[in-house]
Design a protein around this motif. Structure first.
Motif, mmCIF file in Angstrom:
data_model
loop_
_atom_site.group_PDB
_atom_site.id
_atom_site.type_symbol
_atom_site.label_atom_id
_atom_site.label_comp_id
_atom_site.label_asym_id
_atom_site.label_seq_id
_atom_site.Cartn_x
_atom_site.Cartn_y
_atom_site.Cartn_z
ATOM 1 N N PRO A 14 -8.271 -22.994 0.400
ATOM 2 C CA PRO A 14 -7.315 -23.864 0.409
ATOM 3 C C PRO A 14 -5.782 -22.959 0.341
ATOM 4 O O PRO A 14 -4.856 -23.549 1.166
ATOM 5 C CB PRO A 14 -7.191 -24.563 -0.871
ATOM 6 C CG PRO A 14 -8.599 -24.493 -1.344
ATOM 7 C CD PRO A 14 -9.233 -23.229 -0.506
ATOM 8 N N PHE A 15 -5.615 -21.890 -0.110
ATOM 9 C CA PHE A 15 -4.543 -21.123 0.078
ATOM 10 C C PHE A 15 -4.301 -20.534 1.350
ATOM 11 O O PHE A 15 -2.928 -20.690 1.722
ATOM 12 C CB PHE A 15 -4.861 -19.937 -1.014
ATOM 13 C CG PHE A 15 -3.102 -19.271 -1.252
ATOM 14 C CD1 PHE A 15 -2.034 -19.917 -1.873
ATOM 15 C CD2 PHE A 15 -3.207 -17.932 -0.999
ATOM 16 C CE1 PHE A 15 -0.939 -19.469 -2.051
ATOM 17 C CE2 PHE A 15 -1.936 -17.212 -1.403
ATOM 18 C CZ PHE A 15 -0.942 -18.243 -1.765
ATOM 19 N N ALA A 16 -5.281 -20.021 2.039
ATOM 20 C CA ALA A 16 -5.016 -19.589 3.413
ATOM 21 C C ALA A 16 -4.685 -20.786 4.281
ATOM 22 O O ALA A 16 -3.761 -20.830 5.312
ATOM 23 C CB ALA A 16 -6.566 -18.897 3.873
ATOM 24 N N LEU A 17 -5.388 -21.799 4.159
ATOM 25 C CA LEU A 17 -4.690 -23.210 4.932
ATOM 26 C C LEU A 17 -3.330 -23.562 4.704
ATOM 27 O O LEU A 17 -2.527 -24.060 5.717
ATOM 28 C CB LEU A 17 -5.765 -24.563 4.755
ATOM 29 C CG LEU A 17 -7.494 -24.196 5.247
ATOM 30 C CD1 LEU A 17 -8.077 -25.653 4.588
ATOM 31 C CD2 LEU A 17 -7.165 -24.151 6.784
ATOM 32 N N VAL A 18 -3.124 -23.527 3.532
ATOM 33 C CA VAL A 18 -1.668 -23.901 3.267
ATOM 34 C C VAL A 18 -0.642 -22.680 4.059
ATOM 35 O O VAL A 18 0.450 -23.192 4.367
ATOM 36 C CB VAL A 18 -1.261 -24.154 1.831
ATOM 37 C CG1 VAL A 18 0.072 -23.806 1.380
ATOM 38 C CG2 VAL A 18 -1.900 -25.179 1.117
ATOM 39 N N LEU A 19 -1.196 -21.542 3.855
ATOM 40 C CA LEU A 19 -0.273 -20.613 4.634
ATOM 41 C C LEU A 19 -0.340 -20.587 6.141
ATOM 42 O O LEU A 19 0.664 -20.447 6.441
ATOM 43 C CB LEU A 19 -0.844 -19.099 3.925
ATOM 44 C CG LEU A 19 -0.447 -18.617 2.558
ATOM 45 C CD1 LEU A 19 -0.925 -17.292 2.038
ATOM 46 C CD2 LEU A 19 1.168 -18.688 2.359
ATOM 47 N N LEU A 20 -1.550 -21.138 6.545
ATOM 48 C CA LEU A 20 -1.264 -21.365 8.169
ATOM 49 C C LEU A 20 -0.479 -22.339 8.391
ATOM 50 O O LEU A 20 0.408 -22.351 9.449
ATOM 51 C CB LEU A 20 -2.745 -21.702 8.663
ATOM 52 C CG LEU A 20 -3.908 -20.494 8.569
ATOM 53 C CD1 LEU A 20 -5.377 -20.924 8.531
ATOM 54 C CD2 LEU A 20 -3.297 -19.734 9.790
ATOM 55 N N VAL A 21 -0.361 -23.537 7.622
ATOM 56 C CA VAL A 21 0.418 -24.532 8.020
ATOM 57 C C VAL A 21 2.030 -23.931 7.813
ATOM 58 O O VAL A 21 2.767 -24.355 8.739
ATOM 59 C CB VAL A 21 0.010 -25.983 7.111
ATOM 60 C CG1 VAL A 21 1.164 -26.915 7.185
ATOM 61 C CG2 VAL A 21 -1.221 -26.281 7.477
ATOM 62 N N ALA A 22 2.219 -23.393 6.654
ATOM 63 C CA ALA A 22 3.583 -22.687 6.531
ATOM 64 C C ALA A 22 4.051 -21.945 7.470
ATOM 65 O O ALA A 22 5.180 -21.811 7.922
ATOM 66 C CB ALA A 22 3.568 -22.326 5.105
ATOM 67 N N SER A 23 3.065 -20.860 8.077
ATOM 68 C CA SER A 23 3.329 -20.108 9.184
ATOM 69 C C SER A 23 3.772 -20.996 10.388
ATOM 70 O O SER A 23 4.631 -20.517 10.994
ATOM 71 C CB SER A 23 2.200 -19.243 9.372
ATOM 72 O OG SER A 23 1.804 -18.546 8.322
ATOM 73 N N ALA A 24 2.989 -21.919 10.504
ATOM 74 C CA ALA A 24 3.274 -22.954 11.805
ATOM 75 C C ALA A 24 4.717 -23.638 11.699
ATOM 76 O O ALA A 24 5.423 -23.756 12.441
ATOM 77 C CB ALA A 24 2.275 -24.034 11.822
#
Length: 98
Positions: A14-24
């Protein structure tokens, strides 16, 4: 477990998915401060993965139960470099209109 399997498992947290969205989102809106925050959070995640419970992870990698996180770390490093380079403020050159 291979490095690809481990990278997929780590990116699906979950944390990596949130960071992927935040990066985008940082890339989409060219947010300089958002990019800095995202890179710092990616760094914290990598530090957590590599330094927390290092003995247990090393034993798991040796037995083949856990793959090496090297591919995940390399992809995160590339994402961080892209975010920083894309969100850096541009300076106008001679002859450019502001």
């Amino acid at each position: 477990m291979t490095m690809v399997d481990e990278a997929i498992a780590l990116f699906s947290s979950p944390f990596a998915l949130v960071l992927l969205v935040a990066s985008a989102l940082c890339l989409r809106f060219k947010s300089q401060w958002g990019g800095v925050v995202v890179v710092v959070l990616w760094t914290a995640l990598i530090s957590l993965i590599t330094f927390a419970d290092a003995g247990g992870r090393a034993a798991g990698v040796a037995e083949g139960c856990i793959g090496s996180p090297t591919l995940f770390i390399a992809i995160v490093a590339a994402i961080s470099v892209i975010v920083i380079l894309y969100t850096v403020p541009r300076t106008p050159k001679d002859g450019d209109t502001p």
